[in-house]
Enzyme design. Sequence first.
Site, short mmCIF file in Angstrom:
data_model
loop_
_atom_site.label_atom_id
_atom_site.label_comp_id
_atom_site.label_asym_id
_atom_site.label_seq_id
_atom_site.Cartn_x
_atom_site.Cartn_y
_atom_site.Cartn_z
N TYR A 129 9.18 -6.55 -5.91
CA TYR A 129 9.71 -7.88 -6.17
C TYR A 129 10.73 -7.84 -7.30
CZ TYR A 129 9.84 -12.89 -7.19
OH TYR A 129 10.25 -14.18 -7.40
N GLY A 158 7.95 -25.82 -1.77
CA GLY A 158 8.25 -25.32 -3.10
C GLY A 158 9.68 -25.58 -3.53
#
Length: 256
Positions: A161, A21
């Site tokens: 998060y 990624g």
Amino acid sequence: MYAELFRLDGRVALVTGGSRGIGLACAEALGEAGARIAISARSRDEGEKAVRHLAGKGIEALYLPADISSESAAQAVVKQAAAELGGLDILVNNAGIARHGDSLDVKPETWDEVINTNLTGLFWCCRAAIETMVAAGRGSIVNIGSISGYISNLPQNQVAYNASKAGVHMLTKSLAGEFAKNNIRINAVAPGYIETAMTQGGLDDPEWSKIWLGMTPLGRTGKPSEVAAAVLYLASDAASYVTGSVLTIDGGYTIH
């Protein structure tokens, strides 16, 4: 003149979470600019696969296994990279995880997992790198934040998060102010929805993807390379007067 400002010849860079990624794209961008590269990741298979990918691009990279959610492991991997490659000029803190779920259902172990990986471990990596960079008299750190550090995403709930990424942004600014006197620049990028394994589940969900893309003025997801290009800029001398900044790369998502 200007093209040379982006060159990193003779410098050493460590990218945490560098096996895929955004992290892998950052390792490739820095390597193409001339830096010697070390990547860390929890999965040895993925780490070694990434090293082979980079080799195919003509970039020699060192893989160092590490789970940076552990204080000792986070500091050890930074010091190991510096020891094996002869110093550390650039650190890219990309290692991170996301967990979705309603706030009332979040378990203590889930909260700790996210915060320890995304924020606490990132701090320990920064601190170990700063110790090396202070001795050298220069350095550049780029932390991977998120638009989730600015806004509460829709439609998914992800309180841990979001909190972790807001923390990354403020940690970046705090450290930048503290260590500017040592000629260490510390910045962050805040990506929006980027085509990675982390976002694939949401992109495959018709409801989520409709909202994500509908709220993005450019009408598409970003590519890891588009984040990596910004990281290269912040890591290089092209950004020599930039510290404490969080550069948003989100296709316009947060202009609303």
